[in-house]
Design an enzyme around this catalytic site. Structure first.
Site, PDB file in Angstrom:
ATOM      1  N   PRO A   2       0.817  -1.199   0.000  1.00  0.00           N
ATOM      2  CA  PRO A   2       0.000   0.000   0.000  1.00  0.00           C
ATOM      3  C   PRO A   2       0.857   1.257   0.000  1.00  0.00           C
ATOM      4  CG  PRO A   2      -0.298  -1.315   1.992  1.00  0.00           C
ATOM      5  CD  PRO A   2       0.940  -1.754   1.335  1.00  0.00           C
ATOM      6  N   GLU A   3       0.583   2.128  -0.911  1.00  0.00           N
ATOM      7  CA  GLU A   3       1.174   3.449  -0.923  1.00  0.00           C
ATOM      8  C   GLU A   3       0.080   4.430  -0.488  1.00  0.00           C
ATOM      9  OE1 GLU A   3       3.377   4.157  -4.588  1.00  0.00           O
ATOM     10  OE2 GLU A   3       3.520   2.018  -4.956  1.00  0.00           O
ATOM     11  N   LYS A  58       2.273   6.751   4.531  1.00  0.00           N
ATOM     12  CA  LYS A  58       1.713   5.399   4.479  1.00  0.00           C
ATOM     13  C   LYS A  58       1.351   4.887   5.868  1.00  0.00           C
ATOM     14  CE  LYS A  58       4.924   4.607   0.665  1.00  0.00           C
ATOM     15  NZ  LYS A  58       6.102   3.846   0.196  1.00  0.00           N
ATOM     16  N   HIS A  92      -2.994 -16.033   8.166  1.00  0.00           N
ATOM     17  CA  HIS A  92      -2.173 -14.835   8.334  1.00  0.00           C
ATOM     18  C   HIS A  92      -2.923 -13.662   8.948  1.00  0.00           C
ATOM     19  CE1 HIS A  92       0.672 -17.074   5.981  1.00  0.00           C
ATOM     20  NE2 HIS A  92      -0.156 -17.119   4.962  1.00  0.00           N
ATOM     21  N   ARG A 111       3.194 -11.388   4.689  1.00  0.00           N
ATOM     22  CA  ARG A 111       4.655 -11.381   4.787  1.00  0.00           C
ATOM     23  C   ARG A 111       5.171 -10.920   6.144  1.00  0.00           C
ATOM     24  NH1 ARG A 111       7.018  -8.940  -0.686  1.00  0.00           N
ATOM     25  NH2 ARG A 111       8.956  -9.659   0.248  1.00  0.00           N
ATOM     26  N   ARG A 262      15.012  -0.738  -6.531  1.00  0.00           N
ATOM     27  CA  ARG A 262      13.681  -1.209  -6.917  1.00  0.00           C
ATOM     28  C   ARG A 262      13.586  -1.316  -8.427  1.00  0.00           C
ATOM     29  NH1 ARG A 262      10.066  -0.097  -2.932  1.00  0.00           N
ATOM     30  NH2 ARG A 262       8.886  -1.739  -3.923  1.00  0.00           N
TER      31      ARG A 262
END
Length: 274
Positions: A2-3, A58, A92, A111, A262
């Site tokens: 998410p940005e 964020k 999760h 993650r 990136r």
DNA sequence: GTCGATGTTATCAA
DNA sequence: TTTGATAACATCGA
């Protein structure tokens, strides 16, 4: 994952579906990355009313009626979702807050890079994560942005990705903003000049506004709103993820390489190094 | 099965 | 000062 536009959409969803509800109980399924501890979060939140949801870059925040704030970051794969009590929990899910309206607020993070802190509201901004955080991308003034670029020798990709100069941009929206501004990702920020710096500022605003209007970008599985809806901005991406394909503007083959650690895509025709 | 990549960022070396 | 490598972790696709 998410940005800024995705976190903005999540915060709007929290306002709609969690704020105004009481937390009846909190269940910790995995203690990792909860501060000061999962037990402290459960203890501190049980019986509280959620009064507001907000965001800086964020980072999301949820306030309670007794002067506490949950400060959190979704990092790569975090999700905040509200579900009916009887809806099966997926893998999760690490924290569940039962709300007074028959729903559950669930934090899921495949993650496990994300985190949460429970702190007094008055001390929220004292958390170390805010110490070097720049102005929120939607709150930053144009002259402030131009001034921040002026002295910098960093490449634009690294500069916009770093949250210290401007907060909220990530890999998708940096590439989109640079393409729309016709700027090469390795060009040093200090070499822009006033006109190009202003152009970049404007394109950042524009791409963020458009993405928020589309409720964010959902690529593959990961990003969902609080209500489970996917975003729609992936359909409007002009450059992210299109390496090797033809530029939508000039038709040349888009390049892809690691920049600032990136994967970065740019057009050698529209975004010359110069 | 293996490899590389994924929307993030803190840390350390050069 | 700035960059790059590495690490945290699980999953997916080639």
């Amino acid at each position: 994952m998410p940005e800024l536009p995705e976190v903005e959409t999540v915060v709007a969803g929290l306002r709609r579906e969690a704020v105004g509800r009481w937390i009846e109980s909190v269940e910790i399924l995995r203690d990792q990355h909860l501060h000061p501890s999962g037990a402290a979060l459960a203890e501190g939140l049980t019986g509280r009313l959620l009064t507001d949801a907000r965001r800086w870059g964020k980072i999301w925040m949820l306030d309670t009626d007794d002067g506490q704030t949950v400060v959190g970051h979704l990092r790569m794969s975090g999700q905040l979702r509200v579900h009916p009590l009887d809806e099966p929990r997926r893998d999760h899910v690490h924290l569940v807050a039962t709300l007074s309206d028959g729903h559950e607020l669930r934090w899921r993070d495949v993650r496990r890079f994300g985190w949460m802190h429970l702190v007094p509201t008055a001390e929220a901004l004292d958390l170390p994560v805010f110490a070097n955080l720049g102005p929120d991308a939607l709150a930053m003034a144009e002259d402030e942005f131009v001034a921040a670029l002026r002295g910098s020798r960093r490449g634009l990709k690294a500069l916009l990705l770093g949250q210290d100069v401007i907060a909220g941009l990530g890999n998708i929206y940096v590439d989109e903003a640079l393409f729309r501004s016709r700027l090469h990702p390795r060009l040093a920020g200090g070499r822009l000049g006033l006109a190009r710096a202003r152009r970049l500022y404007g394109e950042i605003r524009a791409v963020l506004d458009e993405a928020i209007a589309a409720r964010g970008t959902s690529i593959s599985q990961s990003y969902r709103g609080v209500d489970g809806r996917r975003g729609a901005y992936q359909e409007q991406l002009q450059i992210y993820g299109r390496g090797g394909q033809a530029c939508l503007v000039c038709g040349r083959e888009l390049l892809s390489a690691q920049v600032a650690g990136r994967t970065t895509v740019w057009c050698p025709g529209c975004q010359p190094r110069r």
